[in-house]
Design an enzyme around this catalytic site. Structure first.
Site, PDB file in Angstrom:
ATOM      1  N   THR A 105       0.841  -1.196   0.000  1.00 13.14           N
ATOM      2  CA  THR A 105       0.000   0.000   0.000  1.00 13.14           C
ATOM      3  C   THR A 105       0.874   1.242   0.000  1.00 13.14           C
ATOM      4  O   THR A 105       1.739   1.403   0.864  1.00 13.14           O
ATOM      5  CB  THR A 105      -0.931   0.035   1.228  1.00 13.14           C
ATOM      6  OG1 THR A 105      -0.151   0.035   2.428  1.00 13.14           O
ATOM      7  CG2 THR A 105      -1.908  -1.119   1.217  1.00 13.14           C
ATOM      8  N   ASN A 114       1.337   4.792   0.950  1.00 14.81           N
ATOM      9  CA  ASN A 114       0.729   5.651   1.981  1.00 14.81           C
ATOM     10  C   ASN A 114       0.853   7.128   1.599  1.00 14.81           C
ATOM     11  O   ASN A 114       1.885   7.552   1.093  1.00 14.81           O
ATOM     12  CB  ASN A 114       1.411   5.404   3.324  1.00 14.81           C
ATOM     13  CG  ASN A 114       1.107   4.022   3.887  1.00 14.81           C
ATOM     14  OD1 ASN A 114       1.415   3.004   3.254  1.00 14.81           O
ATOM     15  ND2 ASN A 114       0.516   3.971   5.057  1.00 14.81           N
ATOM     16  N   GLU A 139      -3.991   4.640   2.836  1.00 17.25           N
ATOM     17  CA  GLU A 139      -3.077   3.765   2.093  1.00 17.25           C
ATOM     18  C   GLU A 139      -3.784   3.169   0.885  1.00 17.25           C
ATOM     19  O   GLU A 139      -4.928   2.736   0.971  1.00 17.25           O
ATOM     20  CB  GLU A 139      -2.468   2.685   2.994  1.00 17.25           C
ATOM     21  CG  GLU A 139      -3.419   2.029   3.968  1.00 17.25           C
ATOM     22  CD  GLU A 139      -2.732   0.944   4.804  1.00 17.25           C
ATOM     23  OE1 GLU A 139      -1.923   0.181   4.252  1.00 17.25           O
ATOM     24  OE2 GLU A 139      -3.035   0.852   6.006  1.00 17.25           O
TER      25      GLU A 139
HETATM   26  N1  RBF Z   1      -6.991  -2.962   8.092  1.00 13.39           N
HETATM   27  C1  RBF Z   1      -7.867  -3.307   9.067  1.00 13.39           C
HETATM   28  O1  RBF Z   1      -7.483  -3.393  10.227  1.00 13.39           O
HETATM   29  N2  RBF Z   1      -9.185  -3.576   8.794  1.00 13.39           N
HETATM   30  C2  RBF Z   1      -9.670  -3.523   7.523  1.00 13.39           C
HETATM   31  O2  RBF Z   1     -10.860  -3.763   7.328  1.00 13.39           O
HETATM   32  C3  RBF Z   1      -8.772  -3.161   6.461  1.00 13.39           C
HETATM   33  N3  RBF Z   1      -9.197  -3.108   5.183  1.00 13.39           N
HETATM   34  C4  RBF Z   1      -8.319  -2.773   4.190  1.00 13.39           C
HETATM   35  C5  RBF Z   1      -8.757  -2.754   2.879  1.00 13.39           C
HETATM   36  C6  RBF Z   1      -7.881  -2.425   1.849  1.00 13.39           C
HETATM   37  C7  RBF Z   1      -8.383  -2.402   0.442  1.00 13.39           C
HETATM   38  C8  RBF Z   1      -6.511  -2.134   2.144  1.00 13.39           C
HETATM   39  C9  RBF Z   1      -5.553  -1.793   1.045  1.00 13.39           C
HETATM   40  C10 RBF Z   1      -6.066  -2.172   3.456  1.00 13.39           C
HETATM   41  C11 RBF Z   1      -6.954  -2.483   4.495  1.00 13.39           C
HETATM   42  N4  RBF Z   1      -6.543  -2.522   5.809  1.00 13.39           N
HETATM   43  C12 RBF Z   1      -7.410  -2.876   6.799  1.00 13.39           C
HETATM   44  C13 RBF Z   1      -5.167  -2.109   6.165  1.00 13.39           C
HETATM   45  C14 RBF Z   1      -4.243  -3.291   6.348  1.00 13.39           C
HETATM   46  O3  RBF Z   1      -4.342  -3.733   7.678  1.00 13.39           O
HETATM   47  C15 RBF Z   1      -2.826  -2.819   6.067  1.00 13.39           C
HETATM   48  O4  RBF Z   1      -2.688  -2.475   4.703  1.00 13.39           O
HETATM   49  C16 RBF Z   1      -1.840  -3.861   6.474  1.00 13.39           C
HETATM   50  O5  RBF Z   1      -0.565  -3.330   6.382  1.00 13.39           O
HETATM   51  C17 RBF Z   1      -1.932  -5.151   5.641  1.00 13.39           C
HETATM   52  O6  RBF Z   1      -1.077  -6.072   6.237  1.00 13.39           O
HETATM   53  P1  ADP Z   2       5.025   0.771   3.713  1.00 15.84           P
HETATM   54  O1  ADP Z   2       4.744   0.256   5.078  1.00 15.84           O
HETATM   55  O2  ADP Z   2       6.278   1.605   3.635  1.00 15.84           O
HETATM   56  O3  ADP Z   2       3.857   1.494   3.100  1.00 15.84           O
HETATM   57  P2  ADP Z   2       4.357  -1.479   1.967  1.00 15.84           P
HETATM   58  O4  ADP Z   2       4.764  -2.910   2.225  1.00 15.84           O
HETATM   59  O5  ADP Z   2       2.928  -1.100   2.151  1.00 15.84           O
HETATM   60  O6  ADP Z   2       5.328  -0.541   2.820  1.00 15.84           O
HETATM   61  O7  ADP Z   2       4.821  -1.173   0.476  1.00 15.84           O
HETATM   62  C1  ADP Z   2       4.436   0.055  -0.071  1.00 15.84           C
HETATM   63  C2  ADP Z   2       5.297   0.473  -1.250  1.00 15.84           C
HETATM   64  O8  ADP Z   2       5.336  -0.549  -2.248  1.00 15.84           O
HETATM   65  C3  ADP Z   2       4.704   1.698  -1.928  1.00 15.84           C
HETATM   66  O9  ADP Z   2       5.116   2.899  -1.307  1.00 15.84           O
HETATM   67  C4  ADP Z   2       5.240   1.555  -3.355  1.00 15.84           C
HETATM   68  O10 ADP Z   2       6.498   2.217  -3.467  1.00 15.84           O
HETATM   69  C5  ADP Z   2       5.421   0.037  -3.538  1.00 15.84           C
HETATM   70  N1  ADP Z   2       4.419  -0.626  -4.383  1.00 15.84           N
HETATM   71  C6  ADP Z   2       4.729  -1.590  -5.318  1.00 15.84           C
HETATM   72  N2  ADP Z   2       3.624  -2.040  -5.924  1.00 15.84           N
HETATM   73  C7  ADP Z   2       2.564  -1.368  -5.375  1.00 15.84           C
HETATM   74  C8  ADP Z   2       1.142  -1.411  -5.617  1.00 15.84           C
HETATM   75  N3  ADP Z   2       0.610  -2.241  -6.541  1.00 15.84           N
HETATM   76  N4  ADP Z   2       0.359  -0.584  -4.884  1.00 15.84           N
HETATM   77  C9  ADP Z   2       0.900   0.243  -3.950  1.00 15.84           C
HETATM   78  N5  ADP Z   2       2.224   0.325  -3.688  1.00 15.84           N
HETATM   79  C10 ADP Z   2       3.066  -0.466  -4.389  1.00 15.84           C
HETATM   80 MG    MG Z   3       1.870   0.817   3.024  1.00 15.81          MG
END
Ligand code: RBF
Ligand code: ADP
Ligand code: MG
Length: 189
Positions: A41, A43, A108
């Site tokens: 994700t 951020n 995110e």
């Molecule tokens: N985190 C939560 O605690 N509850 C949720 O319902 C939740 N839904 C999510 C839905 C999407 C589409 C995304 C991208 C993230 C969501 N997250 C949620 C955040 C998630 O916990 C976070 O991206 C973690 O880092 C994944 O391991």
């Molecule tokens: P962080 O905790 O730093 O956000 P993540 O494990 O969520 O680490 O990884 C996020 C990073 O991965 C983004 O900042 C981006 O540079 C990279 N990335 C690669 N592919 C994707 C994707 N499909 N969607 C979002 N981020 C992506």
């Molecule tokens: Mg992230």
């Protein structure tokens, strides 16, 4: 979750208050290894002075379109496109991630595209087209991941309809009618 609708919103396109727009620079997140789970994700800072609506919007999962101003050296940059911005479908979470009990509200974005390299520090714009669901707590990581993967399917299917597809960007007649011009407009600085 037991039953969830496969599509969000009517065939006629996003309804008020959508589309909602926000932009910022991709920052480091919580470093929880979302990437290792297959759900990286990107951020963005949650800054109510730049994005007035963010303070009052309910926490939850949203979907729409994201644009990235990738540097020319990035493997996914589209150097010959009509805009320096590349456009992608996205699904995003705004809130406190109850599964992790965050104390800070985060935004995110999981972009529905397989990238060959990271893009930290890159300018990103978002067009939120609709709301999928509230944030939930889960008994385990597998259930969270399963729900996020379903969110991705909902976003893909919802955005595939013509009134949810960007206008003026499709090739060979698969063009949509959604105004996404803000996402690809060159910035003023
Ligand atoms: N985190 C939560 O605690 N509850 C949720 O319902 C939740 N839904 C999510 C839905 C999407 C589409 C995304 C991208 C993230 C969501 N997250 C949620 C955040 C998630 O916990 C976070 O991206 C973690 O880092 C994944 O391991
Ligand atoms: P962080 O905790 O730093 O956000 P993540 O494990 O969520 O680490 O990884 C996020 C990073 O991965 C983004 O900042 C981006 O540079 C990279 N990335 C690669 N592919 C994707 C994707 N499909 N969607 C979002 N981020 C992506
Ligand atoms: Mg992230």
């Amino acid at each position: 979750m037991s039953t969830r609708p496969p599509l969000i919103g009517p065939p006629t396109g996003p309804e008020p208050p959508y589309p909602l727009l926000m932009e910022g620079t991709v920052i480091s997140g919580f470093g929880r290894g979302s990437k290792e789970l297959g759900i990286p994700t990107a951020n963005l800072p949650v800054d109510a002075s730049l994005t007035p609506w963010i303070a009052s919007i309910p926490s939850g999962v949203y979907f729409g379109w994201a644009s990235l101003l990738l540097p020319a050296a990035h493997p996914d940059a589209a150097p010959f496109a009509p805009s320096p911005y590349s456009l992608f479908p996205m699904v995003m979470s705004i809130g406190y991630n109850p599964f992790y009990k965050n104390t800070v509200r985060s935004a995110e974005v999981h972009i529905l595209h397989k990238f060959a390299a990271d893009f930290y520090g890159v300018p990103m714009r978002l067009l939120l087209a609709g709301f999928i669901r509230e944030e939930l707590d889960y008994a385990g990581l597998e259930a969270l991941i399963a729900d996020i993967n379903f969110d991705c399917d909902v976003a893909r299917a919802s955005l595939a309809r013509p009134a949810w597809q960007p206008k003026g960007l499709g090739d060979q007649g698969n063009d949509g009618t959604l105004d996404c011009s803000w996402l690809i407009r060159p910035s003023e600085e």
